[in-house]
Design an enzyme around this catalytic site. Structure first.
Site, PDB file in Angstrom:
ATOM      1  N   LYS A 229       0.829  -1.199   0.000  1.00 40.09           N
ATOM      2  CA  LYS A 229       0.000   0.000   0.000  1.00 40.09           C
ATOM      3  C   LYS A 229       0.869   1.257   0.000  1.00 40.09           C
ATOM      4  O   LYS A 229       0.651   2.181  -0.791  1.00 40.09           O
ATOM      5  CB  LYS A 229      -0.916  -0.020   1.220  1.00 40.09           C
ATOM      6  CG  LYS A 229      -2.016   1.029   1.176  1.00 40.09           C
ATOM      7  CD  LYS A 229      -2.855   0.999   2.448  1.00 40.09           C
ATOM      8  CE  LYS A 229      -3.583  -0.320   2.607  1.00 40.09           C
ATOM      9  NZ  LYS A 229      -5.022  -0.204   2.665  1.00 40.09           N
TER      10      LYS A 229
ATOM     11  N   ARG B  68      -3.368   3.026   8.583  1.00 36.47           N
ATOM     12  CA  ARG B  68      -3.662   1.706   7.992  1.00 36.47           C
ATOM     13  C   ARG B  68      -2.409   0.863   7.930  1.00 36.47           C
ATOM     14  O   ARG B  68      -1.309   1.375   7.809  1.00 36.47           O
ATOM     15  CB  ARG B  68      -4.158   1.849   6.547  1.00 36.47           C
ATOM     16  CG  ARG B  68      -5.432   2.625   6.380  1.00 36.47           C
ATOM     17  CD  ARG B  68      -5.670   2.809   4.877  1.00 36.47           C
ATOM     18  NE  ARG B  68      -6.567   3.901   4.626  1.00 36.47           N
ATOM     19  CZ  ARG B  68      -7.856   3.756   4.307  1.00 36.47           C
ATOM     20  NH1 ARG B  68      -8.383   2.553   4.218  1.00 36.47           N
ATOM     21  NH2 ARG B  68      -8.605   4.797   4.084  1.00 36.47           N
TER      22      ARG B  68
ATOM     23  N   GLY C 146      -8.416  -7.611   4.482  1.00 33.18           N
ATOM     24  CA  GLY C 146      -9.155  -7.636   5.736  1.00 33.18           C
ATOM     25  C   GLY C 146      -8.365  -8.145   6.923  1.00 33.18           C
ATOM     26  O   GLY C 146      -8.891  -8.242   8.022  1.00 33.18           O
TER      27      GLY C 146
ATOM     28  N   MET D  70      -5.574  -6.886   8.393  1.00 30.54           N
ATOM     29  CA  MET D  70      -5.007  -5.938   9.337  1.00 30.54           C
ATOM     30  C   MET D  70      -5.995  -4.799   9.573  1.00 30.54           C
ATOM     31  O   MET D  70      -6.973  -4.661   8.871  1.00 30.54           O
ATOM     32  CB  MET D  70      -3.687  -5.407   8.777  1.00 30.54           C
ATOM     33  CG  MET D  70      -2.744  -6.497   8.340  1.00 30.54           C
ATOM     34  SD  MET D  70      -2.153  -7.514   9.707  1.00 30.54           S
ATOM     35  CE  MET D  70      -1.044  -6.370  10.439  1.00 30.54           C
TER      36      MET D  70
ATOM     37  N   ARG E   7      -3.608  -1.384  -6.256  1.00 24.91           N
ATOM     38  CA  ARG E   7      -2.803  -2.615  -6.135  1.00 24.91           C
ATOM     39  C   ARG E   7      -3.261  -3.554  -7.236  1.00 24.91           C
ATOM     40  O   ARG E   7      -4.357  -3.379  -7.790  1.00 24.91           O
ATOM     41  CB  ARG E   7      -3.000  -3.263  -4.775  1.00 24.91           C
ATOM     42  CG  ARG E   7      -4.442  -3.643  -4.509  1.00 24.91           C
ATOM     43  CD  ARG E   7      -4.628  -4.229  -3.132  1.00 24.91           C
ATOM     44  NE  ARG E   7      -6.047  -4.405  -2.874  1.00 24.91           N
ATOM     45  CZ  ARG E   7      -6.572  -4.689  -1.709  1.00 24.91           C
ATOM     46  NH1 ARG E   7      -5.801  -4.831  -0.670  1.00 24.91           N
ATOM     47  NH2 ARG E   7      -7.868  -4.845  -1.563  1.00 24.91           N
TER      48      ARG E   7
ATOM     49  N   HIS F  56     -16.041  -8.661   1.800  1.00 23.38           N
ATOM     50  CA  HIS F  56     -15.003  -9.580   2.274  1.00 23.38           C
ATOM     51  C   HIS F  56     -15.218 -10.981   1.702  1.00 23.38           C
ATOM     52  O   HIS F  56     -14.295 -11.601   1.148  1.00 23.38           O
ATOM     53  CB  HIS F  56     -15.043  -9.608   3.809  1.00 23.38           C
ATOM     54  CG  HIS F  56     -14.024 -10.506   4.417  1.00 23.38           C
ATOM     55  ND1 HIS F  56     -14.303 -11.814   4.737  1.00 23.38           N
ATOM     56  CD2 HIS F  56     -12.733 -10.306   4.728  1.00 23.38           C
ATOM     57  CE1 HIS F  56     -13.213 -12.365   5.241  1.00 23.38           C
ATOM     58  NE2 HIS F  56     -12.246 -11.465   5.257  1.00 23.38           N
TER      59      HIS F  56
ATOM     60  N   SER G 251      11.310 -44.307 -15.524  1.00 24.30           N
ATOM     61  CA  SER G 251      10.272 -43.395 -15.065  1.00 24.30           C
ATOM     62  C   SER G 251      10.338 -43.386 -13.539  1.00 24.30           C
ATOM     63  O   SER G 251      10.290 -44.443 -12.906  1.00 24.30           O
ATOM     64  CB  SER G 251       8.897 -43.866 -15.543  1.00 24.30           C
ATOM     65  OG  SER G 251       7.916 -42.988 -15.054  1.00 24.30           O
TER      66      SER G 251
ATOM     67  N   CYS H  13       6.410 -40.258 -12.940  1.00 24.38           N
ATOM     68  CA  CYS H  13       4.989 -40.579 -12.983  1.00 24.38           C
ATOM     69  C   CYS H  13       4.361 -40.666 -11.606  1.00 24.38           C
ATOM     70  O   CYS H  13       3.210 -41.042 -11.457  1.00 24.38           O
ATOM     71  CB  CYS H  13       4.743 -41.859 -13.779  1.00 24.38           C
ATOM     72  SG  CYS H  13       5.504 -43.297 -13.021  1.00 24.38           S
TER      73      CYS H  13
ATOM     74  N   TYR I 229      10.102 -35.672 -19.490  1.00 28.25           N
ATOM     75  CA  TYR I 229       8.663 -35.405 -19.378  1.00 28.25           C
ATOM     76  C   TYR I 229       8.170 -35.635 -17.956  1.00 28.25           C
ATOM     77  O   TYR I 229       8.854 -36.262 -17.140  1.00 28.25           O
ATOM     78  CB  TYR I 229       7.863 -36.274 -20.351  1.00 28.25           C
ATOM     79  CG  TYR I 229       7.872 -37.743 -20.010  1.00 28.25           C
ATOM     80  CD1 TYR I 229       6.946 -38.270 -19.117  1.00 28.25           C
ATOM     81  CD2 TYR I 229       8.810 -38.609 -20.568  1.00 28.25           C
ATOM     82  CE1 TYR I 229       6.966 -39.617 -18.780  1.00 28.25           C
ATOM     83  CE2 TYR I 229       8.828 -39.954 -20.249  1.00 28.25           C
ATOM     84  CZ  TYR I 229       7.906 -40.455 -19.340  1.00 28.25           C
ATOM     85  OH  TYR I 229       7.928 -41.770 -18.998  1.00 28.25           O
TER      86      TYR I 229
HETATM   87  C1  PEP Z   1       4.974 -44.369  -7.760  1.00 23.11           C
HETATM   88  O1  PEP Z   1       5.314 -45.149  -6.877  1.00 23.11           O
HETATM   89  O2  PEP Z   1       5.345 -43.187  -7.805  1.00 23.11           O
HETATM   90  C2  PEP Z   1       4.072 -44.811  -8.828  1.00 23.11           C
HETATM   91  C3  PEP Z   1       3.762 -44.011  -9.831  1.00 23.11           C
HETATM   92  O3  PEP Z   1       3.507 -46.028  -8.688  1.00 23.11           O
HETATM   93  P1  PEP Z   1       2.276 -46.350  -7.723  1.00 23.11           P
HETATM   94  O4  PEP Z   1       1.750 -45.067  -7.207  1.00 23.11           O
HETATM   95  O5  PEP Z   1       1.308 -47.087  -8.549  1.00 23.11           O
HETATM   96  O6  PEP Z   1       2.929 -47.192  -6.674  1.00 23.11           O
END
Ligand code: PEP
Ligand code: MG
Length: 888
Positions: free
Chosen positions: A26, A96, A105, A107, A352, A468, A777, A844, A864
Site C-alpha cells: 500500500k 492503515r 481484511g 489488518m 494494487r 469480504h 520413469s 509418474c 517429461y
Molecule cells: C509411484 O510409486 O510413484 C508410482 C507411480 O507407482 P504407484 O503409485 O502405482 O505405486
C-alpha cells in the site's frame, strides 16, 4: 541513523513502487501514485523493518523514530494547511496497515484519528456541518475502541441500536448532531468501564496507540492463519501508512468507492466498481449499505435502480476513468483501486494488482499481450498453475432441475454442494471429518477465514461484489454467492428462511457462484467448457516449455480428458487399476489366491482377453502417441478378497471351496503390504503373469498397428525393481513373448522395455540398470515412501505434527523433497545417462502434477512429467514457467 519514515504528498514521494518490501504494497503504491502526479492525500509510511524491530524489542520503538514521525507529520500539516490536535483547524489522520503482499481484511484500520472533545468543534466549524463532525467522532471512538483498545465492536453496536430506539429513529442517518453527542458520551463511558481508563483525548497518544496496534496486529491469530494458508513469511512484517483524512461523508457531493480496472470475475475490459454517496470507505466493504455501480452499463447489467456514478458525478467519473487507463498502462496489470470524493474533488486512496478469478486472469493476460501491454512470456508467467483447478472442475448441469431457494450476487464462480453450516469452526470440524460443507454467514469477516478455506462454497446474506466474502472466496477459488438479501439467518435456531421456506443446519444445498443461485438439494454437474483464451494461453505455454507432459490414465474416459487437456502421451497406465470394476475384480482375485500354476493360468486365461481389449483401446485412443504400460503392481491388501461375499465369489469362479480360498487369503496377508509381494516381485515368483501381460500388449499392438497401417510402439514398464537382475529376468520373458507373437502374427512387434525407479537401491544402481533398461520413469510415490521410510498409507496421522514442528514445509507426497528424494533422482539421472546416452526419463508419481515439483523436473533435465488428466494443463503451464524462469 536508520530511516524509518518515508513521506509522500501531491506530486512527489520519497519512495516508489520498487520499495514494496520496505514500505509494504500500500505504501509503495501510494508513493508511486504521487510520483505519477495522481491526487493522493499527503502522508507517510513507517517501514516494515520497524515491525520486526517492534516485535523483537518487547513492543518498544527505537529512540530515533519519534523525531522522524514528528517531522513527517509537520510536512503533512503544511501540505494540508491544518494542524494535528488544533482546536480551530484540526488535521485528522487515517492509519492503515500494509504488508508486502495484500492481506485482505487481515489488518486493522483507524480513521478520523485526532478527534477529541475539542477538535470535534473545529471540524464542525470547518466543515460547517456539526452532525458530520459528531458522526466522525463517534465512528472514531468505535474504531479506535475496537482496534486499538480491544473493546469489542458489538458493545458499540448495541449502544447505537438502543440509542436509536431512545431517539425514536430507525436509521443511523436520522440521528441529529445532539443525538450523536449524547451517544459519544455513552461510547466514552463504555470504553472507560471496559478498559478502566478514559478514552484518550491527546492526539499524540492516539497516534502512537494506533501505530502500536497496527504493528501488533501482525501477530493476531487471524493474521497468523492467513500467512500460514498463503505461505507469507512472518519476517516480512507490515508497514503503517498515515495519511491526511479525506471525507466521503461530508454531504451529497461526497462519495467513496472501490473499483477494478477490469471485471475481476470475467476479465472483460470494462470498468467495474461500486460506490456510495455520502459514506466513508469502510461502508462499501462492510456490506451494511448496498453499494451502487460506477458505470451505466454495470447498473443495467444487474438491473439496479440506483443511479450509477457516471450519471451522478459525470466529471469526477471521467477523471477516474482517465486514471484507470493511466494506472493500467503504468502497472501493466489490472488494478484494484479505492477512492474518495470530497466536495467534488477526487482522491486516490489505494491501488494494487487486483485479485481475480482464474478465468479473468487468463483473459486479462491474453488481452494485455494482444494489446502489446505485456509480452507472451509475461502473460504465461502471470497465471498460477495451481489455480487452473478453478477452471477445470465441473459446473452445474443447466438442464438439471433446480429448486431455487434464494438468489444473491454471483461473487465467485463454480458450483459447490454440501451440508449447511453456520459457523466457521463447525465448517472446519465437519470438513475435517470428510464432509462437504457450505458455510452460510450473514457476512464474513477475517475471523471466518479458516471456515471459508474448509468449506466447498460460501453463502452470505449481506455484502456486495467487493465484500469480504466475495474478495476472499475469489482469491481462494471457492464458489461464493454473496448478498442474498432475502435470506433471514437465525444462528441461534441454526436455520435460514426465505419467506415460508426453511433450510436447517445439516441440510444439503448447492450454490452456483457464477449465477448467484442458492438451490435446495444436490444438483448434477457437467464438465467445464474451456474458453478460447485458455486455449491461446496454453498454446503460448507449449511454445516455451521444454518438458513433455503425459498423463497417468487407464480408462477411456481418463484418456479422453487428458487428450482434451493436451496430454502428449500416457506416462503410466497402472494395469491393476483396470480391474477395479466389480465384474473384473473376481478374475484378478482368483489369480492372486490361486494355489498353483495351473490355477493361476486358468485365471490368467480369463484375464488375457480383457487386457488385450484394454490395451487395444488405449492404442486406438492415443493414435500413435507414446503409451507406457506398467506390468501388474497390486499391493496385496488392496486386492485380497475380504468379506464372506468376496471370498464366495472367488471360490465359485475358481471352482474351489470357500474354505480353501479363505485359508489361502489368510496366508497371503502381509504385515507391510506396501513393502511386500508386489511390483516386479510378483512376476518374478509367477512368470506366467508377466507372460500373459506381454502377450496381451503385443497382440493388441499388432492388431492396432494393422488398423493404423503404422507401427504402435508400446513402452513396457517394470515396476519396483531394486536390482538389474530382476529387470533382466522379466525382460527376457517379454522378449520371448514378442518373438512368439511375431511368429504367430507374421510381424514382430516394436516396443521398448524400461523400468520404474522407485526404490533407493534402483536409483543408486541406475548405471547398472540402464545397461538393460531402455527408459526410466521415476515413481516418486514409492521413492518418497522408501527414502523417508514413511508409509504412503499411514503418513496422514502425523503429517500435521511434522508440518507444525517445521520438519516438513509441505507434505512430501504432494511436493517433491528436493533435498533427499531429489538428490537420489539426480544421481539416477547422471548414472543412467552415463551408461546409456540419451536415455529417456520421466516422472509418474503424483508429483508430476505439482507445480513446484514440475519446476524441479525441468531443472534436473527430465524429458517429461506424467500426471492425472485434470492436472495436465497445470503441468503444461508449470513447465512453461520453469523454462521462462530459466532464461531470465
Ligand atoms: C509411484 O510409486 O510413484 C508410482 C507411480 O507407482 P504407484 O503409485 O502405482 O505405486
Ligand atoms: Mg510405485
Amino acid at each position: 541513523m536508520t530511516k524509518w519514515v518515508y513521506g509522500f504528498g501531491d506530486g512527489a514521494a520519497e519512495g516508489g513502487a520498487e520499495m514494496r518490501n520496505l514500505l509494504g504494497g500500500k505504501g509503495a503504491n501510494l508513493a508511486e501514485m504521487c510520483n505519477l502526479g495522481l491526487p493522493v492525500p499527503p502522508g507517510y509510511s513507517i517501514t516494515t523493518e520497524l515491525c520486526a524491530h517492534y516485535t523483537d524489542n518487547g513492543k518498544r520503538f527505537p529512540d530515533d523514530l519519534k523525531g522522524q514521525v514528528e517531522a513527517a507529520l509537520r510536512g503533512v500539516e503544511t501540505a494540508v494547511g491544518a494542524r494535528f490536535g488544533d482546536a480551530e483547524c484540526p488535521l485528522l489522520l487515517s492509519v492503515r496497515s500494509g504488508a508486502r503482499v495484500s492481506m485482505p481484511g487481515m489488518m486493522d484500520t483507524v480513521l478520523n484519528l485526532g478527534l477529541n472533545d475539542a477538535t470535534v468543534a473545529g471540524l464542525a466549524a470547518r466543515s460547517g456541518d456539526a452532525r458530520f463532525a459528531q458522526d466522525s467522532y463517534r465512528r472514531f471512538i468505535q474504531m479506535y475502541g475496537d482496534v486499538v483498545l480491544g473493546v469489542d465492536h458489538y458493545h458499540f453496536e448495541d449502544l447505537l441500536e438502543a440509542h436509536k430506539d431512545d431517539c425514536g429513529v430507525t436509521l443511523d442517518t436520522e440521528l441529529t448532531a445532539e443525538d450523536l453527542q449524547a451517544l459519544i458520551v455513552l461510547f466514552k463511558d463504555k470504553v472507560a468501564t471496559e478498559t478502566s481508563t478514559p478514552f484518550p483525548q491527546d492526539p499524540d497518544a492516539q497516534l502512537w496507540g494506533a501505530i502500536s496496534a497496527v504493528f501488533g496486529s501482525w501477530q493476531t491469530a487471524r493474521a497468523v492463519t492467513y500467512r500460514r494458508l498463503n505461505d507469507i513469511p512472518e519476517e516480512w512484517g507490515t508497514a503503517v501508512n498515515i495519511q491526511a483524512m479525506v471525507f466521503g461523508n461530508m454531504g451529497e457531493d461526497c462519495a467513496t468507492g472501490v473499483a477494478f480496472t477490469r471485471d475481476p470475475s470475467t476479465g472483460e475490459n470494462s470498468f467495474y466498481g461500486e460506490y456510495l454517496i455520502n459514506a466513508q470507505g469502510e461502508d462499501v466493504v462492510a456490506g451494511i449499505r448496498t453499494p451502487q455501480r460506477l458505470t451505466i452499463r454495470g447498473k443495467e447489467l444487474i438491473g439496479a435502480s440506483q443511479p450509477a456514478m457516471e450519471e451522478v458525478m459525470p466529471e469526477v467519473f471521467a477523471q477516474l476513468e482517465g486514471i484507470r487507463g493511466q494506472l493500467e498502462r503504468h502497472y501493466r496489470d489490472m488494478q484494484d483501486i479505492e477512492f474518495t470524493v470530497q466536495r467534488g474533488k477526487l482522491w486516490m486512496l489505494q491501488t494494487r494488482d487486483g485479485k481475480r478469478t482464474t478465468a479473468a486472469a487468463i483473459k486479462i493476460a491474453v488481452d494485455m499481450a494482444n494489446a502489446g501491454l505485456i509480452d507472451r512470456k509475461t502473460a504465461v508467467s502471470r497465471i498460477d498453475p495451481a489455480s487452473l483447478d478453478q477452471l477445470l472442475h465441473p459446473t452445474l448441469d443447466p438442464d438439471a432441475e433446480r429448486v431455487i431457494f434464494a438468489r444473491g450476487l454471483p461473487a465467485s464462480p463454480g458450483a459447490a454442494c454440501g451440508r449447511v453450516v453456520f459457523s466457521a469452526d463447525e465448517a472446519e470440524t465437519l470438513a475435517g471429518q470428510g464432509e462437504a460443507v457450505i458455510l452460510v454467514r450473514l457476512e464474513t469477516s477475517p475471523e471466518d477465514i479458516h471456515g471459508m478455506h474448509a468449506a466447498k462454497g460460501i453463502l452470505t446474506a449481506r455484502g456486495g461484489m467487493t465484500s469480504h466474502a466475495a474478495v476472499v472466496a475469489r482469491g481462494m477459488g471457492r464458489p461464493c454467492v454473496a448478498g442474498a438479501g432475502e435470506i433471514r439467518i437465525d444462528y441461534q435456531a441454526g436455520e435460514m428462511r426465505v419467506r415460508d421456506a426453511t433450510i436447517r443446519a445439516g441440510d444439503i444445498i448447492t450454490i452456483d457462484g457464477a449465477a448467484g443461485e442458492v438451490i435446495r438439494g444436490a444438483v448434477p454437474t457437467i464438465e467445464p467448457m474451456l474458453s478460447e483464451d485458455f486455449g491461446t494461453l496454453m498454446k503460448w505455454a507449449d511454445e516455451f516449455r521444454r518438458l513433455g507432459v503425459r498423463t497417468n490414465a487407464e480408462t477411456a474416459e481418463e484418456v479422453a480428458t487428458a487428450l482434451r487437456f493436451g496430454a502428449e502421451g500416457i506416462g503410466l497406465s497402472r494395469t491393476e487399476h483396470m480391474f477395479f470394476d466389480a465384474d473384473r475384480i473376481v478374475a484378478m482375485r482368483e489369480m492372486i489366491v490361486a494355489e498353483d500354476e495351473t490355477g493361476r493360468r486358468a485365471a490368467l486365461d480369463k484375464i488375457l482377453p480383457m487386457q488385450r481389449a484394454d490395451f487395444a483401446e488405449l492404442f486406438r485412443l492415443m493414435k500413435g502417441l507414446p503409451v507406457t504400460i506398467r506390468l501388474l503392481d497390486p499391493p496385496l491388501h488392496e486386492f485380497l478378497p475380504k468379506g464372506e461375499a468376496e471370498i464366495a465369489a472367488v471360490a465359485a469362479a475358481a471352482g474351489v471351496s470357500v474354505e480353501r480360498v479363505r485359508r489361502r487369503a489368510l496366508r497371503l496377508e502381509e504385515t507391510n503390504p506396501m513393502l511386500g509381494h508386489r511390483g516386479c516381485r510378483l512376476a518374478i515368483t509367477y512368470p506366467e503373469i508377466c507372460e500373459m501381460q506381454a502377450r496381451a500388449i503385443f497382440e493388441a499392438a499388432v492388431t492396432v498397428s494393422e488398423e493404423f497401417g503404422a507401427a504402435v510402439e508400446p513402452e513396457i514398464m517394470v515396476p519396483l525393481i531394486a536390482t538389474r537382475r530382476e529387470f533382466d529376468i522379466l525382460k527376457a520373458i517379454i522378449d520371448r513373448v514378442a518373438e512368439d507373437v511375431g511368429a504367430e502374427r507374421g510381424t514382430r512387434p516394436r516396443y521398448l522395455v524400461g523400468t520404474m525407479i522407485e526404490l533407493p537401491r534402483a536409483a543408486l544402481r541406475a548405471g547398472d540398470i540402464a545397461q538393460s533398461a531402455e527408459f526410466f520413469s521415476f515413481g516418486t510415490n514409492d521413492l518418497t515412501q522408501t527414502v523417508y521410510g514413511i508409509s504412503r498409507d499411514d503418513s496422514a496421522s502425523f503429517l500435521d505434527d511434522y508440518q507444525d514442528a517445521g520438519i516438513f514445509d509441505c507434505d512430501p507426497f504432494v511436493s517433491i523433497d528436493e533435498e533427499g528424494v531429489g538428490e537420489l533422482i539426480r544421481i539416477a539421472i547422471e548414472r543412467g545417462r552415463a551408461a546409456r546416452p540419451g536415455l529417456k526419463m520421466g516422472i509418474c508419481g503424483e508429483h508430476g502434477g505439482d507445480p513446484a515439483s514440475v519446476n524441479f523436473c525441468h531443472r534436473i533435465g527430465l524429458d517429461y512429467v506424467s500426471c492425472s488428466p485434470y492436472r495436465v494443463p497445470i503441468a503444461r503451464l508449470a513447465a512453461a514457467q520453469a523454462a521462462i524462469a530459466d532464461e531470465t
